[in-house]
Write an enzyme that holds these catalytic residues in place. Structure first.
Site, mmCIF file in Angstrom:
data_model
loop_
_atom_site.group_PDB
_atom_site.id
_atom_site.type_symbol
_atom_site.label_atom_id
_atom_site.label_comp_id
_atom_site.label_asym_id
_atom_site.label_seq_id
_atom_site.Cartn_x
_atom_site.Cartn_y
_atom_site.Cartn_z
ATOM 1 N N ARG A 138 0.817 -1.216 0.000
ATOM 2 C CA ARG A 138 0.000 0.000 0.000
ATOM 3 C C ARG A 138 0.843 1.255 0.000
ATOM 4 O O ARG A 138 0.370 2.342 -0.299
ATOM 5 C CB ARG A 138 -0.918 0.023 1.231
ATOM 6 C CG ARG A 138 -1.892 -1.127 1.310
ATOM 7 C CD ARG A 138 -2.563 -1.175 2.659
ATOM 8 N NE ARG A 138 -1.532 -1.454 3.685
ATOM 9 C CZ ARG A 138 -1.690 -1.254 4.996
ATOM 10 N NH1 ARG A 138 -2.832 -0.775 5.459
ATOM 11 N NH2 ARG A 138 -0.728 -1.537 5.843
ATOM 12 N N HIS B 27 19.857 31.233 9.563
ATOM 13 C CA HIS B 27 19.065 31.977 10.540
ATOM 14 C C HIS B 27 19.270 31.480 11.964
ATOM 15 O O HIS B 27 19.536 30.304 12.187
ATOM 16 C CB HIS B 27 17.569 31.858 10.216
ATOM 17 C CG HIS B 27 17.215 32.331 8.848
ATOM 18 N ND1 HIS B 27 16.178 31.786 8.136
ATOM 19 C CD2 HIS B 27 17.750 33.312 8.057
ATOM 20 C CE1 HIS B 27 16.092 32.390 6.959
ATOM 21 N NE2 HIS B 27 17.026 33.311 6.887
ATOM 22 N N LYS C 35 15.565 22.857 16.716
ATOM 23 C CA LYS C 35 14.720 22.494 15.579
ATOM 24 C C LYS C 35 14.903 21.027 15.219
ATOM 25 O O LYS C 35 16.029 20.522 15.209
ATOM 26 C CB LYS C 35 15.068 23.347 14.352
ATOM 27 C CG LYS C 35 14.794 24.813 14.521
ATOM 28 C CD LYS C 35 15.203 25.595 13.284
ATOM 29 C CE LYS C 35 14.922 27.085 13.477
ATOM 30 N NZ LYS C 35 15.379 27.877 12.347
ATOM 31 N N LYS D 131 16.843 39.762 2.481
ATOM 32 C CA LYS D 131 17.387 39.689 3.843
ATOM 33 C C LYS D 131 18.569 38.721 3.899
ATOM 34 O O LYS D 131 19.610 39.030 4.487
ATOM 35 C CB LYS D 131 16.267 39.249 4.793
ATOM 36 C CG LYS D 131 16.701 38.938 6.193
ATOM 37 C CD LYS D 131 15.542 38.489 7.055
ATOM 38 C CE LYS D 131 15.050 37.131 6.613
ATOM 39 N NZ LYS D 131 14.016 36.566 7.475
ATOM 40 N N ASP D 132 18.413 37.570 3.257
ATOM 41 C CA ASP D 132 19.470 36.552 3.337
ATOM 42 C C ASP D 132 20.725 36.918 2.554
ATOM 43 O O ASP D 132 21.794 36.371 2.814
ATOM 44 C CB ASP D 132 18.935 35.190 2.886
ATOM 45 C CG ASP D 132 18.037 34.545 3.937
ATOM 46 O OD1 ASP D 132 17.997 35.033 5.086
ATOM 47 O OD2 ASP D 132 17.368 33.544 3.611
#
Length: 184
Positions: A26, A64, A73, A170-171
């Protein structure tokens, strides 16, 4: 039900996590997060926010971090492939300024745990990628910091040859490690 395999990286605190994948005719089933399994593996954290992004090939997000509200994270890719990077920003760490990178994809199902005290970023290697991550603190837009992705003092070996980068304004304006962190 599902158990995880945890590979400790050469930079203390970073972990590549491979969940057990149950496949049959499946498709497959995978438990991407189980607090008991993580705790048993020595990863005892509380997540307060889940985020998801979709990006096209060449999108580079990062590097960041949050200054006063640092986030741990747990990152993974739902579809596609990225090269994911964490840079150690812990002031008294013997690996300050060092990075670790790992390929994350819907195929390998690997996850990357990045504790507080690291900058984080990734570049999309596939035509498109859906990226998901759990955070240990909330996003505080006024607290955000960053590092330029190609800082020679960090020396990240991004696998971007032949890829046109797409970055936010920004980066492209972040400074390097030495300019951003001046310790006494």
């Amino acid at each position: 039900m599902g158990k995880i395999t945890v590979e400790r990286c050469e930079i203390e605190g970073l972990c590549v996590i491979t969940p057990t994948v149950f496949k049959d005719d499946r498709g497959y089933f995978v438990e991407t997060y189980n607090q008991n399994d993580f705790k048993e593996a020595g990863l005892d954290m509380v997540f307060v926010q889940d985020n998801q992004s979709k990006s096209s090939k060449g999108v580079l997000r990062g590097l960041h971090f949050q200054k006063e509200h640092p986030q741990g994270k747990l990152v993974r890719v739902l579809s596609g492939e990225v090269y994911d990077v964490a840079v150690d920003l812990r002031k008294n760490s013997k690996t300050f300024g060092k990075y670790f990178g790992v390929r994350l994809s819907d195929e390998n199902k690997k996850q990357f745990y990045i504790p507080k005290g690291f900058a984080h970023g990734f570049v999309v290697l596939s035509d498109e990628a859906v990226f998901a991550y759990k955070c240990t603190d909330f996003y505080h837009p006024n607290d955000e910091g960053g590092l330029i992705y190609n800082d020679p003092d960090i020396g990240i070996d991004w696998p971007i040859e032949g890829i046109d980068l797409i970055m936010s304004d920004k980066d492209t304006k972040w400074k390097g490690l030495k300019e951003t962190f001046k310790f006494d």
